[in-house]
Design a protein around this motif. Structure first.
Motif, PDB file in Angstrom:
ATOM      1  N   ASN A   1       2.553   5.333   8.496  1.00 54.77           N
ATOM      2  CA  ASN A   1       3.265   6.604   8.531  1.00 54.77           C
ATOM      3  C   ASN A   1       4.317   6.594   7.425  1.00 54.77           C
ATOM      4  O   ASN A   1       4.494   5.594   6.725  1.00 54.77           O
ATOM      5  CB  ASN A   1       3.896   6.831   9.915  1.00 54.77           C
ATOM      6  CG  ASN A   1       4.658   5.608  10.393  1.00 54.77           C
ATOM      7  OD1 ASN A   1       5.465   5.038   9.669  1.00 54.77           O
ATOM      8  ND2 ASN A   1       4.393   5.181  11.626  1.00 54.77           N
ATOM      9  N   LEU A   2       5.015   7.725   7.285  1.00 60.15           N
ATOM     10  CA  LEU A   2       6.014   7.841   6.224  1.00 60.15           C
ATOM     11  C   LEU A   2       7.096   6.765   6.295  1.00 60.15           C
ATOM     12  O   LEU A   2       7.415   6.141   5.272  1.00 60.15           O
ATOM     13  CB  LEU A   2       6.643   9.236   6.242  1.00 60.15           C
ATOM     14  CG  LEU A   2       7.806   9.465   5.271  1.00 60.15           C
ATOM     15  CD1 LEU A   2       7.394   9.215   3.837  1.00 60.15           C
ATOM     16  CD2 LEU A   2       8.365  10.873   5.437  1.00 60.15           C
ATOM     17  N   PRO A   3       7.704   6.484   7.463  1.00 58.91           N
ATOM     18  CA  PRO A   3       8.733   5.430   7.487  1.00 58.91           C
ATOM     19  C   PRO A   3       8.223   4.077   6.989  1.00 58.91           C
ATOM     20  O   PRO A   3       8.923   3.383   6.232  1.00 58.91           O
ATOM     21  CB  PRO A   3       9.146   5.375   8.961  1.00 58.91           C
ATOM     22  CG  PRO A   3       8.854   6.746   9.482  1.00 58.91           C
ATOM     23  CD  PRO A   3       7.608   7.170   8.768  1.00 58.91           C
ATOM     24  N   ASN A   4       7.004   3.698   7.393  1.00 58.39           N
ATOM     25  CA  ASN A   4       6.459   2.431   6.909  1.00 58.39           C
ATOM     26  C   ASN A   4       6.159   2.480   5.419  1.00 58.39           C
ATOM     27  O   ASN A   4       6.368   1.488   4.693  1.00 58.39           O
ATOM     28  CB  ASN A   4       5.182   2.079   7.678  1.00 58.39           C
ATOM     29  CG  ASN A   4       5.471   1.430   9.014  1.00 58.39           C
ATOM     30  OD1 ASN A   4       6.540   0.882   9.239  1.00 58.39           O
ATOM     31  ND2 ASN A   4       4.506   1.489   9.926  1.00 58.39           N
ATOM     32  N   ALA A   5       5.685   3.629   4.937  1.00 56.20           N
ATOM     33  CA  ALA A   5       5.375   3.747   3.515  1.00 56.20           C
ATOM     34  C   ALA A   5       6.630   3.584   2.661  1.00 56.20           C
ATOM     35  O   ALA A   5       6.604   2.928   1.604  1.00 56.20           O
ATOM     36  CB  ALA A   5       4.710   5.090   3.240  1.00 56.20           C
ATOM     37  N   ILE A   6       7.723   4.171   3.099  1.00 58.88           N
ATOM     38  CA  ILE A   6       8.991   4.030   2.362  1.00 58.88           C
ATOM     39  C   ILE A   6       9.379   2.558   2.263  1.00 58.88           C
ATOM     40  O   ILE A   6       9.716   2.043   1.189  1.00 58.88           O
ATOM     41  CB  ILE A   6      10.100   4.841   3.053  1.00 58.88           C
ATOM     42  CG1 ILE A   6       9.818   6.340   2.935  1.00 58.88           C
ATOM     43  CG2 ILE A   6      11.467   4.512   2.455  1.00 58.88           C
ATOM     44  CD1 ILE A   6      10.725   7.197   3.797  1.00 58.88           C
ATOM     45  N   LEU A   7       9.342   1.862   3.396  1.00 56.57           N
ATOM     46  CA  LEU A   7       9.728   0.449   3.422  1.00 56.57           C
ATOM     47  C   LEU A   7       8.760  -0.404   2.599  1.00 56.57           C
ATOM     48  O   LEU A   7       9.172  -1.369   1.938  1.00 56.57           O
ATOM     49  CB  LEU A   7       9.758  -0.045   4.866  1.00 56.57           C
ATOM     50  CG  LEU A   7      10.833   0.593   5.760  1.00 56.57           C
ATOM     51  CD1 LEU A   7      10.581   0.247   7.231  1.00 56.57           C
ATOM     52  CD2 LEU A   7      12.225   0.130   5.335  1.00 56.57           C
ATOM     53  N   SER A   8       7.479  -0.047   2.647  1.00 57.50           N
ATOM     54  CA  SER A   8       6.469  -0.786   1.900  1.00 57.50           C
ATOM     55  C   SER A   8       6.755  -0.764   0.402  1.00 57.50           C
ATOM     56  O   SER A   8       6.767  -1.808  -0.267  1.00 57.50           O
ATOM     57  CB  SER A   8       5.088  -0.180   2.183  1.00 57.50           C
ATOM     58  OG  SER A   8       4.105  -0.670   1.296  1.00 57.50           O
ATOM     59  N   TRP A   9       7.014   0.434  -0.132  1.00 58.92           N
ATOM     60  CA  TRP A   9       7.273   0.541  -1.571  1.00 58.92           C
ATOM     61  C   TRP A   9       8.614  -0.086  -1.947  1.00 58.92           C
ATOM     62  O   TRP A   9       8.743  -0.699  -3.015  1.00 58.92           O
ATOM     63  CB  TRP A   9       7.212   1.995  -2.012  1.00 58.92           C
ATOM     64  CG  TRP A   9       5.800   2.483  -2.159  1.00 58.92           C
ATOM     65  CD1 TRP A   9       5.134   3.363  -1.351  1.00 58.92           C
ATOM     66  CD2 TRP A   9       4.859   2.092  -3.162  1.00 58.92           C
ATOM     67  NE1 TRP A   9       3.844   3.548  -1.791  1.00 58.92           N
ATOM     68  CE2 TRP A   9       3.652   2.772  -2.904  1.00 58.92           C
ATOM     69  CE3 TRP A   9       4.932   1.230  -4.263  1.00 58.92           C
ATOM     70  CZ2 TRP A   9       2.518   2.631  -3.707  1.00 58.92           C
ATOM     71  CZ3 TRP A   9       3.797   1.079  -5.058  1.00 58.92           C
ATOM     72  CH2 TRP A   9       2.612   1.770  -4.788  1.00 58.92           C
ATOM     73  N   GLU A  10       9.614   0.033  -1.087  1.00 56.77           N
ATOM     74  CA  GLU A  10      10.894  -0.611  -1.366  1.00 56.77           C
ATOM     75  C   GLU A  10      10.712  -2.124  -1.485  1.00 56.77           C
ATOM     76  O   GLU A  10      11.291  -2.770  -2.368  1.00 56.77           O
ATOM     77  CB  GLU A  10      11.905  -0.282  -0.272  1.00 56.77           C
ATOM     78  CG  GLU A  10      12.423   1.147  -0.316  1.00 56.77           C
ATOM     79  CD  GLU A  10      13.383   1.457   0.819  1.00 56.77           C
ATOM     80  OE1 GLU A  10      13.512   0.620   1.747  1.00 56.77           O
ATOM     81  OE2 GLU A  10      14.000   2.538   0.794  1.00 56.77           O
ATOM     82  N   ALA A  11       9.921  -2.686  -0.581  1.00 50.05           N
ATOM     83  CA  ALA A  11       9.684  -4.128  -0.619  1.00 50.05           C
ATOM     84  C   ALA A  11       8.872  -4.528  -1.853  1.00 50.05           C
ATOM     85  O   ALA A  11       9.183  -5.524  -2.519  1.00 50.05           O
ATOM     86  CB  ALA A  11       8.958  -4.568   0.650  1.00 50.05           C
TER      87      ALA A  11
END
Length: 313
Positions: free
Chosen positions: A208-218
């Motif tokens: 979902n969007l929250p996981n996608a944000i964290l994924s790219w940040e990492a």
């Protein structure tokens, strides 16, 4: 919000745990626990599976690969570098072995699955460079592996699909190895997170969007300056000409849906032979999470048929 899943998938969705990568250590532990609850994977007796360490990118550690190949003496088989998913922060070769082995059996291919380093401990470019090093090693050892170099492909699922697209770009821009095909299954290719599906799907299962944000940040790391490399996010590439033929998969209730469709369209516009398959009623990773359902079986069959066609060209 409410989603109209395929009727066979609705009961599966209700049983899925919530995946939250805000605590990556906890998410990795959760994935291992989920794996332990599943029946142990029993590979086909027709396959030989072995692991070894190969040279990594210059100046970096060796990379482990898992070589999966039919156990007869036939040479000149097609070969595929396979890259597992996990949002750049999760997953490993063992957790994706069933998919890689299925490709080896279904396409009669030698599959090399790469244990690339994960973010955030190892942000870009470490993961994609590990994958490219594995592709180079596969090509350099094609005779030993029984691979026909004219039928060498790259493929991956989710973040692995994004890494596969990036490896195809690197192979083009660095002068090889030559690829005959790229398999981009629900690929994660755009760090801008601006598509309608990405903005809309804030609570979809598994991704979902929250996981996608964290994924790219990492993945992009703390030194991100906003000028993202196309080898990190292939949707940023301005020129897709000269890439190998592609098979792109998207799912209806997946935040990655629109970026996959857009990347497939841009490949077509660049003159790259591209087959784009969109599956209504499905969600991110549903073909694995709901294995045995009619829609999941069709997705796997379609993928296998596409690989066979690519290797038959």
């Amino acid at each position: 919000m409410a989603y109209t899943y395929d009727p066979e998938l609705s009961p599966v969705v209700a049983m899925l745990p919530v995946l939250d990568i805000s605590d990556i250590a906890a998410a990795r532990a959760q994935m291992l626990q989920m794996r332990e609850l599943r029946p142990a994977f029993a590979p086909s007796p027709s396959l030989e599976i072995s692991k070894r360490f190969i040279p990594g990118p210059p100046g970096d550690p060796d990379v482990e690969v898992c070589v999966i190949r039919p156990n007869d003496e036939q040479h000149g088989r097609p070969g595929m570098l396979w890259i597992h998913g996990g949002g750049f922060v999760l997953g490993d070769v063992d957790g994706d072995l069933e998919t890689a082995a299925g490709i080896a059996v279904g396409a009669g291919a030698v599959v090399v699955s790469v244990e690339y380093r994960l973010a955030p401990e190892h942000p870009f470019p470490a993961p994609v460079e590990d994958c490219y090093a594995a592709l180079r090693w596969t090509a350099e050892h094609a005779d030993e592996l029984g691979i026909d170099l004219n039928r060498l492909a790259v493929g991956g699922l989710s973040a692995g699909g994004g890494l596969a697209a990036a490896v195809a770009l690197l192979a083009r821009d660095r002068g090889g190895p030559s690829l005959c095909f790229q398999l981009l299954d629900i690929p994660e290719v755009d760090d801008r997170l601006s598509t309608p599906s990405m903005k809309q799907f804030t609570d979809t299962p598994l991704w979902n969007l929250p996981n996608a944000i964290l994924s790219w940040e990492a993945y992009l790391g703390p030194d991100r300056d906003g000028d993202t490399s196309p080898y990190a996010a292939p949707a940023r590439a301005t020129d897709l000409r000269g890439l190998p033929p592609a098979y792109v998969v998207t799912c209806e209730f997946d935040p990655l849906r629109d970026e996959g469709i857009e990347y497939g369209q841009r490949l077509m516009q660049a003159g790259v032979p591209t087959e784009l398959h969109h599956y209504p009623g499905t969600f991110h990773g549903s073909s694995g999470a709901a294995a045995g359902t009619a829609i999941s079986d069709r997705m796997v069959t379609d993928r296998t048929d596409a690989i066979r066609r690519a290797f038959a060209r």
